[in-house]
Design a protein around this motif. Structure first.
Motif, PDB file in Angstrom:
ATOM      1  N   SER A   1      29.096  43.675  37.528  1.00  0.00           N
ATOM      2  CA  SER A   1      29.434  43.839  35.913  1.00  0.00           C
ATOM      3  C   SER A   1      30.209  45.090  35.873  1.00  0.00           C
ATOM      4  CB  SER A   1      28.033  43.870  35.218  1.00  0.00           C
ATOM      5  OG  SER A   1      27.240  44.979  35.415  1.00  0.00           O
ATOM      6  N   CYS A   2      29.782  46.204  36.021  1.00  0.00           N
ATOM      7  CA  CYS A   2      30.733  47.449  35.943  1.00  0.00           C
ATOM      8  C   CYS A   2      32.204  47.459  36.639  1.00  0.00           C
ATOM      9  CB  CYS A   2      29.930  48.545  36.640  1.00  0.00           C
ATOM     10  SG  CYS A   2      30.612  50.261  36.235  1.00  0.00           S
ATOM     11  N   PHE A   3      32.172  46.989  37.714  1.00  0.00           N
ATOM     12  CA  PHE A   3      33.415  46.909  38.437  1.00  0.00           C
ATOM     13  C   PHE A   3      34.316  45.846  37.714  1.00  0.00           C
ATOM     14  CE2 PHE A   3      36.178  44.978  41.618  1.00  0.00           C
ATOM     15  CZ  PHE A   3      37.015  46.265  41.989  1.00  0.00           C
ATOM     16  N   PHE A   4      34.110  44.566  37.649  1.00  0.00           N
ATOM     17  CA  PHE A   4      34.808  43.729  36.881  1.00  0.00           C
ATOM     18  C   PHE A   4      35.397  44.262  35.273  1.00  0.00           C
ATOM     19  CE2 PHE A   4      33.111  41.391  40.438  1.00  0.00           C
ATOM     20  CZ  PHE A   4      34.397  40.973  41.053  1.00  0.00           C
ATOM     21  N   GLY A   5      34.067  44.657  34.613  1.00  0.00           N
ATOM     22  CA  GLY A   5      34.547  45.337  33.420  1.00  0.00           C
ATOM     23  C   GLY A   5      35.737  46.357  33.372  1.00  0.00           C
ATOM     24  N   GLY A   6      35.565  47.194  34.431  1.00  0.00           N
ATOM     25  CA  GLY A   6      36.632  48.131  34.384  1.00  0.00           C
ATOM     26  C   GLY A   6      38.096  47.467  34.955  1.00  0.00           C
ATOM     27  N   ILE A   7      38.063  46.743  36.130  1.00  0.00           N
ATOM     28  CA  ILE A   7      39.287  46.150  36.398  1.00  0.00           C
ATOM     29  C   ILE A   7      39.958  44.977  35.642  1.00  0.00           C
ATOM     30  CG2 ILE A   7      40.013  44.519  38.256  1.00  0.00           C
ATOM     31  CD1 ILE A   7      39.358  47.120  39.201  1.00  0.00           C
ATOM     32  N   SER A   8      39.111  44.605  34.422  1.00  0.00           N
ATOM     33  CA  SER A   8      39.712  43.640  33.621  1.00  0.00           C
ATOM     34  C   SER A   8      40.793  44.099  32.592  1.00  0.00           C
ATOM     35  CB  SER A   8      38.477  43.014  32.753  1.00  0.00           C
ATOM     36  OG  SER A   8      37.934  44.035  31.817  1.00  0.00           O
ATOM     37  N   VAL A   9      40.924  45.749  32.705  1.00  0.00           N
ATOM     38  CA  VAL A   9      41.694  46.420  31.805  1.00  0.00           C
ATOM     39  C   VAL A   9      43.050  45.966  32.258  1.00  0.00           C
ATOM     40  CG1 VAL A   9      42.001  48.444  33.383  1.00  0.00           C
ATOM     41  CG2 VAL A   9      42.078  48.427  30.910  1.00  0.00           C
ATOM     42  N   PHE A  10      43.347  45.577  33.572  1.00  0.00           N
ATOM     43  CA  PHE A  10      44.724  45.343  34.032  1.00  0.00           C
ATOM     44  C   PHE A  10      45.130  43.825  33.991  1.00  0.00           C
ATOM     45  CE2 PHE A  10      43.285  48.757  37.261  1.00  0.00           C
ATOM     46  CZ  PHE A  10      44.118  49.521  36.939  1.00  0.00           C
ATOM     47  N   LEU A  11      43.934  43.083  33.288  1.00  0.00           N
ATOM     48  CA  LEU A  11      44.298  41.762  32.785  1.00  0.00           C
ATOM     49  C   LEU A  11      44.851  41.241  31.626  1.00  0.00           C
ATOM     50  CD1 LEU A  11      41.317  40.026  34.498  1.00  0.00           C
ATOM     51  CD2 LEU A  11      43.653  40.532  35.506  1.00  0.00           C
ATOM     52  N   PHE A  12      44.717  42.512  30.655  1.00  0.00           N
ATOM     53  CA  PHE A  12      45.101  42.546  29.278  1.00  0.00           C
ATOM     54  C   PHE A  12      46.232  43.335  29.052  1.00  0.00           C
ATOM     55  CE2 PHE A  12      40.492  41.514  29.601  1.00  0.00           C
ATOM     56  CZ  PHE A  12      40.521  40.395  28.988  1.00  0.00           C
ATOM     57  N   GLN A  13      47.327  42.686  28.358  1.00  0.00           N
ATOM     58  CA  GLN A  13      48.471  43.616  27.986  1.00  0.00           C
ATOM     59  C   GLN A  13      48.291  44.551  26.836  1.00  0.00           C
ATOM     60  OE1 GLN A  13      51.510  43.726  29.655  1.00  0.00           O
ATOM     61  NE2 GLN A  13      50.528  42.519  31.164  1.00  0.00           N
ATOM     62  N   LYS A  14      47.195  43.914  25.849  1.00  0.00           N
ATOM     63  CA  LYS A  14      46.935  44.435  24.736  1.00  0.00           C
ATOM     64  C   LYS A  14      45.208  44.615  24.681  1.00  0.00           C
ATOM     65  CE  LYS A  14      51.168  44.132  22.132  1.00  0.00           C
ATOM     66  NZ  LYS A  14      51.819  43.595  20.796  1.00  0.00           N
ATOM     67  N   GLU A  15      44.805  45.759  24.144  1.00  0.00           N
ATOM     68  CA  GLU A  15      43.305  45.417  23.889  1.00  0.00           C
ATOM     69  C   GLU A  15      43.093  44.730  22.718  1.00  0.00           C
ATOM     70  OE1 GLU A  15      41.836  49.630  23.045  1.00  0.00           O
ATOM     71  OE2 GLU A  15      42.920  50.256  24.530  1.00  0.00           O
ATOM     72  N   ASN A  16      41.816  44.061  22.832  1.00  0.00           N
ATOM     73  CA  ASN A  16      41.422  42.910  21.619  1.00  0.00           C
ATOM     74  C   ASN A  16      40.460  43.857  21.162  1.00  0.00           C
ATOM     75  OD1 ASN A  16      40.474  41.219  19.942  1.00  0.00           O
ATOM     76  ND2 ASN A  16      41.418  39.532  21.135  1.00  0.00           N
TER      77      ASN A  16
END
Length: 237
Positions: A12-27
């Motif tokens: 949960s922690c790892f994928f929460g952090g890695i997901s920052v690379f999947l979004f061009q902009k924060e929502n």
């Protein structure tokens, strides 16, 4: 040892952090809804499960440890800039700055959270921690990215942060089974410190992220959903 718990805490922690690379902009709206849900769930399990449990034992100092945990979290946030509840602060200067204080305070915070998982209402606490680590880890990765930390270093720091709560769980388990001592005499006080931390984080999430402390309809639904899931678990238990 229930390894599936370690997997949930880490992933949960790892994928929460890695997901920052999947979004061009924060929502921000989606992050706030996730925060509202996790904050409501965390607050509910603290009130319904954790607080009643620590007061079952006749210890006149339990309240002091809860208060101590609450104040300790305030001190930690002076170094972490509130990342525990999903806050992302942009650096003042457009240059590479590695936020050592943020990493140290977050890792200490996560380590403490894992320690009570070997006893008590493990499942409720487990999912509460896993939920609130998703936005916290995302915020940490965002801060590192904004501070011009390179991608490999960000991934390494996210892995380190993700290992802290499982590490706290393993440390507590080692103490509990006698291989590293005996935690039973101190468990309620450790739990009380974590309760204080959870009370601060959850109430901050619920009120600080609301304009004038008012909930819009979506946030109200998220809060009610988090509370309802915790309540259902309490009634079924």
């Amino acid at each position: 040892m229930e390894y599936w718990k370690l997997i949930i805490l880490f992933s949960s922690c790892f994928f929460g952090g890695i997901s920052v690379f999947l979004f061009q902009k924060e929502n921000p709206k989606r992050i706030k809804l996730l925060l509202s849900f996790s904050g409501a769930y965390l607050f509910s399990i603290t009130v319904l499960h954790l607080i009643p449990d620590v007061y079952k034992v006749a210890d006149h100092y339990i309240g002091l440890f809860i208060l101590g945990g609450f104040l300790f979290q305030i001190v930690l946030e002076q170094f972490s800039d509130g990342i525990e509840h999903g806050h992302v602060h942009r650096p003042e200067h457009n240059q590479y700055v590695f936020p050592f204080a943020i990493m140290i305070s977050l890792c200490l915070h996560a380590l403490l959270e894992g320690m009570p998982l070997t006893q008590g209402h493990q499942n409720e606490l487990l999912f509460g921690i896993a939920l609130h680590h998703i936005p916290a880890s995302f915020a940490l990765a965002s801060v590192l990215l904004q501070n011009r930390v390179n991608k490999n270093m960000i991934i390494g720091m996210i892995v380190l942060f993700s290992l802290m709560t499982p590490g706290g769980y393993l440390l507590s388990a080692g103490i509990s089974n006698g291989s590293m001592g005996n935690i039973d005499a101190y468990f309620n006080r450790i739990m009380a410190v974590v309760i204080g931390i959870f009370l601060h984080i959850s109430t901050t999430i619920l009120f600080e992220s609301s304009v004038d402390h008012h909930f819009n309809k979506r946030k109200l639904v998220a809060v009610l959903a988090g509370t309802s899931i915790a309540l259902i678990g309490f009634l079924l238990h």
